[in-house]
Design a protein around this motif. Structure first.
Motif, PDB file in Angstrom:
ATOM      1  N   ALA A 110     -17.316  33.849 -12.270  1.00 20.81           N
ATOM      2  CA  ALA A 110     -16.999  34.106 -13.684  1.00 20.81           C
ATOM      3  C   ALA A 110     -18.153  33.654 -14.577  1.00 20.81           C
ATOM      4  O   ALA A 110     -17.941  33.171 -15.694  1.00 20.81           O
ATOM      5  CB  ALA A 110     -15.703  33.406 -14.089  1.00 20.81           C
ATOM      6  N   ILE A 169      -7.667  33.846  -4.779  1.00 20.99           N
ATOM      7  CA  ILE A 169      -7.585  33.890  -6.241  1.00 20.99           C
ATOM      8  C   ILE A 169      -8.971  33.681  -6.816  1.00 20.99           C
ATOM      9  O   ILE A 169      -9.663  32.722  -6.453  1.00 20.99           O
ATOM     10  CB  ILE A 169      -6.640  32.798  -6.776  1.00 20.99           C
ATOM     11  CG1 ILE A 169      -5.249  32.935  -6.168  1.00 20.99           C
ATOM     12  CG2 ILE A 169      -6.547  32.864  -8.296  1.00 20.99           C
ATOM     13  CD1 ILE A 169      -4.368  31.736  -6.395  1.00 20.99           C
ATOM     14  N   GLU A 170      -9.376  34.573  -7.696  1.00 19.20           N
ATOM     15  CA  GLU A 170     -10.695  34.444  -8.320  1.00 19.20           C
ATOM     16  C   GLU A 170     -10.591  34.697  -9.817  1.00 19.20           C
ATOM     17  O   GLU A 170     -10.080  35.724 -10.249  1.00 19.20           O
ATOM     18  CB  GLU A 170     -11.695  35.427  -7.702  1.00 19.20           C
ATOM     19  CG  GLU A 170     -13.084  35.306  -8.307  1.00 19.20           C
ATOM     20  CD  GLU A 170     -14.130  36.145  -7.598  1.00 19.20           C
ATOM     21  OE1 GLU A 170     -15.281  36.171  -8.068  1.00 19.20           O
ATOM     22  OE2 GLU A 170     -13.787  36.779  -6.572  1.00 19.20           O
ATOM     23  N   TYR A 171     -11.074  33.730 -10.584  1.00 15.76           N
ATOM     24  CA  TYR A 171     -11.132  33.915 -12.026  1.00 15.76           C
ATOM     25  C   TYR A 171     -12.289  34.834 -12.366  1.00 15.76           C
ATOM     26  O   TYR A 171     -13.422  34.631 -11.917  1.00 15.76           O
ATOM     27  CB  TYR A 171     -11.299  32.571 -12.737  1.00 15.76           C
ATOM     28  CG  TYR A 171     -10.021  31.782 -12.816  1.00 15.76           C
ATOM     29  CD1 TYR A 171      -9.122  31.976 -13.867  1.00 15.76           C
ATOM     30  CD2 TYR A 171      -9.680  30.854 -11.829  1.00 15.76           C
ATOM     31  CE1 TYR A 171      -7.938  31.259 -13.926  1.00 15.76           C
ATOM     32  CE2 TYR A 171      -8.495  30.140 -11.886  1.00 15.76           C
ATOM     33  CZ  TYR A 171      -7.630  30.352 -12.937  1.00 15.76           C
ATOM     34  OH  TYR A 171      -6.455  29.651 -12.993  1.00 15.76           O
ATOM     35  N   THR A 172     -11.995  35.854 -13.147  1.00 18.94           N
ATOM     36  CA  THR A 172     -13.027  36.795 -13.589  1.00 18.94           C
ATOM     37  C   THR A 172     -13.459  36.516 -15.022  1.00 18.94           C
ATOM     38  O   THR A 172     -14.505  36.984 -15.462  1.00 18.94           O
ATOM     39  CB  THR A 172     -12.494  38.232 -13.485  1.00 18.94           C
ATOM     40  OG1 THR A 172     -11.267  38.336 -14.231  1.00 18.94           O
ATOM     41  CG2 THR A 172     -12.223  38.595 -12.025  1.00 18.94           C
ATOM     42  N   LYS A 214     -12.390  29.689  -7.962  1.00 21.77           N
ATOM     43  CA  LYS A 214     -12.006  30.636  -6.916  1.00 21.77           C
ATOM     44  C   LYS A 214     -11.469  29.840  -5.745  1.00 21.77           C
ATOM     45  O   LYS A 214     -11.932  28.735  -5.466  1.00 21.77           O
ATOM     46  CB  LYS A 214     -13.214  31.476  -6.471  1.00 21.77           C
ATOM     47  CG  LYS A 214     -12.909  32.484  -5.362  1.00 21.77           C
ATOM     48  CD  LYS A 214     -14.154  33.281  -4.983  1.00 21.77           C
ATOM     49  CE  LYS A 214     -13.878  34.244  -3.833  1.00 21.77           C
ATOM     50  NZ  LYS A 214     -15.095  35.020  -3.451  1.00 21.77           N
ATOM     51  N   ALA A 227      -7.562  36.310 -13.996  1.00 19.22           N
ATOM     52  CA  ALA A 227      -7.869  36.177 -12.573  1.00 19.22           C
ATOM     53  C   ALA A 227      -7.238  37.313 -11.787  1.00 19.22           C
ATOM     54  O   ALA A 227      -6.322  37.998 -12.262  1.00 19.22           O
ATOM     55  CB  ALA A 227      -7.365  34.832 -12.046  1.00 19.22           C
TER      56      ALA A 227
END
Length: 363
Positions: A151, A197-200, A185, A54
């Motif tokens: 994601a 916060i963002e999970y990739t 996210k 993230a």
């Protein structure tokens, strides 16, 4: 103590990082905000396990923070955060028996095998979800925006607008995985601070070898025992004053106000101070708690919290804050910091401020 912990963990574990909101949805089924929240509060059949990456953006930081996270079904956790340079790296590992927090820039590691500490530092996704929903359930209006992919996964977009501008938690946005209610996210606003916060990348149902949750500390690492950095003991009011090293104020007992207990926390490490906590009860019911410690010589200016107001306490300027059930008075007098937490909703700030005029000095 918490200053040390928060610095080591960054905001990785304090933010909305590892929610797993526990229920399963049906494909193509559209939920109302209330249904999403109800599903989020249901029990998981089994904990989630996953590997994730993230990106975290904060208004207070110029550079983004990159995060990697491993979580097993049996509660083991590893979190790595890294800033712009390799020196800005924090690693936190909970192997189920011991938690270790390592900070590369200082070459320090803090270790604890205290069970309560383990639970605090690595709350389950279920516990994190419940905490957030409880905190914003009554203070925000929640709606669903257009669905999105985060994601590579389908997600509901929840928008939580604060009903009051002075709420402790401002506007929130959550992008929730449609399959397992994991927050992919989040955008969190608190005062002037914003955290995104963002999970990739995320891989669910992962199995990890035991060595995943083993941390190898570099040679020369300064290892500190967190459990030994703070010891708590019950003391008398006279012993409390002697331990603080300055005369202190307290509320003497009367027919309506009794002292439940007086505890002393001897905190080592970065804070290096003695804190006194006095619990007051009325008819055996918790009323309020008075915390005090010697004012540090070099103080950093604290960020003003939403809803904080200036008041006069004992002829001195202090502050009050009332936010979502949290009510606190604070002031500094003659080199001692005083904080009063009101535990009984029937007691007002005005009453406590009036009582404060009759506080007695113990040398």
């Amino acid at each position: 103590m918490m200053k040390i912990i928060n610095k080591l963990l960054g905001v990785a574990t304090v933010s909305l990082l590892a929610f797993g909101l526990g229920a399963c949805s049906e494909d193509g089924n559209q939920y109302s905000p209330e249904q999403v929240i109800n599903n989020a509060m249901k029990e998981n059949e089994e904990p989630l396990s996953y590997y994730a990456e993230a990106t975290m953006k904060m208004t207070a930081e110029a550079d983004n923070i990159q995060l990697k996270e491993w979580r097993s079904k049996d509660g083991k956790v590893k979190v790595e955060t890294e800033g712009a340079t390799a020196e800005e790296q924090n690693i936190t590992v909970n192997d189920g028996e011991t938690i270790t927090m390592y900070q590369a820039s200082t070459k320090q590691a803090f270790v604890s095998d205290d069970g309560e500490m383990l639970a605090t530092m690595a709350p389950s996704p279920k516990e994190q979800a419940q905490q957030l929903l409880k905190m914003i359930g009554d203070s925000h209006t929640i709606s669903i925006d257009e669905n999105e992919k985060i994601a590579g996964r389908d997600a509901y977009h929840l928008v939580a607008k604060a009903n009051d501008k002075d709420t402790l938690f401002g506007d929130q946005e959550l992008w929730v995985d449609k399959e397992n209610w994991f927050v992919l996210k989040s955008i969190s606003q608190s005062g002037d601070n914003k955290v995104e916060i963002e999970y990739t990348k995320i891989e669910f149902n992962k199995e990890f070898p035991d060595e995943t949750f083993v941390i190898e500390l570099p040679d020369g690492t300064d290892i500190q025992d967190l459990d030994a950095m703070s010891s708590t003991s019950e003391v008398t009011i006279e012993e409390a004053a002697q331990s603080v090293g300055k005369p202190i104020l307290y509320f003497p007992e009367d027919k309506n106000l009794k002292i439940g207990k007086i505890e002393m926390d001897d905190i080592k490490g970065e804070l290096n101070r003695v804190e006194i906590n006095i619990e007051y009860v009325r008819e055996e019911i918790p009323l309020m708690s008075l915390s005090l410690f010697k004012s540090p010589e070099n103080t950093e200016e604290d960020m003003k919290m939403p809803g904080e107001e200036n008041v006069e306490i004992r002829g001195i300027e202090g502050t009050v804050i009332e936010m979502e059930g949290f009510r606190n008075l604070f002031w500094v007098e003659n080199g001692v910091n005083y904080s009063i937490l009101l535990n009984n909703p029937d007691v007002s700030f005005e009453e406590v401020i009036e009582w404060a005029n009759d506080m007695e000095l113990v040398e």
